[in-house]
Design a protein around this motif. Sequence first.
Motif, PDB file in Angstrom:
ATOM      1  N   THR A   7     -11.692   0.594 -15.304  1.00  0.00           N
ATOM      2  CA  THR A   7     -11.575  -1.304 -14.449  1.00  0.00           C
ATOM      3  C   THR A   7     -10.833  -1.425 -13.014  1.00  0.00           C
ATOM      4  O   THR A   7     -10.906  -1.097 -12.174  1.00  0.00           O
ATOM      5  N   ARG A   8      -9.407  -1.113 -13.704  1.00  0.00           N
ATOM      6  CA  ARG A   8      -8.018  -1.871 -14.168  1.00  0.00           C
ATOM      7  C   ARG A   8      -7.941  -0.837 -12.468  1.00  0.00           C
ATOM      8  O   ARG A   8      -7.499  -1.827 -11.552  1.00  0.00           O
ATOM      9  N   ALA A   9      -7.872   0.770 -12.916  1.00  0.00           N
ATOM     10  CA  ALA A   9      -7.161   1.449 -11.443  1.00  0.00           C
ATOM     11  C   ALA A   9      -8.976   1.103 -10.219  1.00  0.00           C
ATOM     12  O   ALA A   9      -8.439   1.449  -9.470  1.00  0.00           O
ATOM     13  N   ARG A  45      -8.044  -3.199  -4.292  1.00  0.00           N
ATOM     14  CA  ARG A  45      -7.124  -4.251  -3.561  1.00  0.00           C
ATOM     15  C   ARG A  45      -6.211  -3.593  -2.480  1.00  0.00           C
ATOM     16  O   ARG A  45      -6.542  -3.852  -1.378  1.00  0.00           O
ATOM     17  N   ALA A  46      -6.271  -2.601  -2.452  1.00  0.00           N
ATOM     18  CA  ALA A  46      -5.078  -1.750  -2.223  1.00  0.00           C
ATOM     19  C   ALA A  46      -5.693  -0.906  -0.395  1.00  0.00           C
ATOM     20  O   ALA A  46      -5.253  -1.433   0.132  1.00  0.00           O
ATOM     21  N   LYS A  98      -8.386  -2.975   0.524  1.00  0.00           N
ATOM     22  CA  LYS A  98      -8.026  -4.427   1.203  1.00  0.00           C
ATOM     23  C   LYS A  98      -6.730  -4.646   1.862  1.00  0.00           C
ATOM     24  O   LYS A  98      -7.096  -4.939   3.158  1.00  0.00           O
ATOM     25  N   ARG A  99      -6.011  -4.263   1.056  1.00  0.00           N
ATOM     26  CA  ARG A  99      -4.575  -5.162   1.804  1.00  0.00           C
ATOM     27  C   ARG A  99      -4.068  -4.279   2.873  1.00  0.00           C
ATOM     28  O   ARG A  99      -3.746  -4.566   4.376  1.00  0.00           O
ATOM     29  N   LEU A 100      -4.728  -2.395   2.692  1.00  0.00           N
ATOM     30  CA  LEU A 100      -4.414  -2.107   4.239  1.00  0.00           C
ATOM     31  C   LEU A 100      -5.420  -1.872   5.581  1.00  0.00           C
ATOM     32  O   LEU A 100      -5.012  -2.097   6.249  1.00  0.00           O
ATOM     33  N   GLU A 101      -6.592  -2.282   5.891  1.00  0.00           N
ATOM     34  CA  GLU A 101      -7.656  -3.563   6.153  1.00  0.00           C
ATOM     35  C   GLU A 101      -6.805  -4.010   6.889  1.00  0.00           C
ATOM     36  O   GLU A 101      -7.083  -4.665   8.061  1.00  0.00           O
ATOM     37  N   ALA A 102      -6.331  -5.185   6.127  1.00  0.00           N
ATOM     38  CA  ALA A 102      -6.030  -6.115   6.653  1.00  0.00           C
ATOM     39  C   ALA A 102      -4.909  -5.972   7.052  1.00  0.00           C
ATOM     40  O   ALA A 102      -4.657  -6.632   8.353  1.00  0.00           O
ATOM     41  N   ASP A 103      -4.005  -5.274   6.906  1.00  0.00           N
ATOM     42  CA  ASP A 103      -2.416  -4.547   7.930  1.00  0.00           C
ATOM     43  C   ASP A 103      -3.169  -3.949   9.027  1.00  0.00           C
ATOM     44  O   ASP A 103      -2.411  -4.260  10.450  1.00  0.00           O
ATOM     45  N   ARG A 104      -4.520  -3.475   9.523  1.00  0.00           N
ATOM     46  CA  ARG A 104      -4.578  -2.271  10.369  1.00  0.00           C
ATOM     47  C   ARG A 104      -5.493  -3.488  11.604  1.00  0.00           C
ATOM     48  O   ARG A 104      -4.914  -3.719  12.595  1.00  0.00           O
ATOM     49  N   SER A 105      -5.810  -4.337  10.844  1.00  0.00           N
ATOM     50  CA  SER A 105      -7.058  -5.568  11.587  1.00  0.00           C
ATOM     51  C   SER A 105      -5.427  -6.362  12.549  1.00  0.00           C
ATOM     52  O   SER A 105      -5.255  -6.744  13.522  1.00  0.00           O
TER      53      SER A 105
END
Length: 209
Positions: free
Chosen positions: A172-174, A180-181, A183-190
């Motif tokens: 679950t933790r992984a 989250r990783a 989502k961060r990548l998608e946010a950076d691309r956006s």
Amino acid sequence: MELAYYSDYAVRLVNSEDPARGKDSLTSVEAVRDLFGGNQSAARRATDADVTRFRAVRARLRSVFAAADTGDETLAVDLLNSLLLEFPVSPQISGHDFRDDDGRPLWHMHLADHPSNATAGFAAIASMGLAFHLTAYGVDRLGLCEAAPCRNAYLDTSTNRSRRYCSDRCATRANVAAYRARKRLEADRSANTGRTADSAQRASANGER
């Protein structure tokens, strides 16, 4: 008792240490005795001297899991064979504790150790159990948890050889970390796309002037 059961001895011993976090629960003779589980007659043989000896065997067993985890089958087998040679056992037919409906013994294979100390007895059983698991299911069924920083050992008994984590908690933790990783990548691309669009608009506006 199923011979595969003994492989859990190896997992319990290896996982008494968390190298990445600098934690070690194997610090007393009581901790050594706890590793024997229900085998209290064997546990009573443990003394303070076994703490150091158990740690040495633990390091060697972890090396078997580490070699298997990296795909080095030959090294994993060689390391395990050296433990089997040093800590031998005698297979015996046993009927203790198991009875059928008529009260007759349910005969099964049992690993009898003849140790000079508690460490030798535990190491013999753990090594033989791990050997049975390895030869029955394959070297790739021995692994170390992929959920950093955890590196607990595990035995993969899944039908499709898909296990990657030592527990549901680590899985679950992984998965949460991976989500989250992403989502961060998608946010950076956006954000990058937005900046590129703004730059293009400014360039177009400057060109029209």
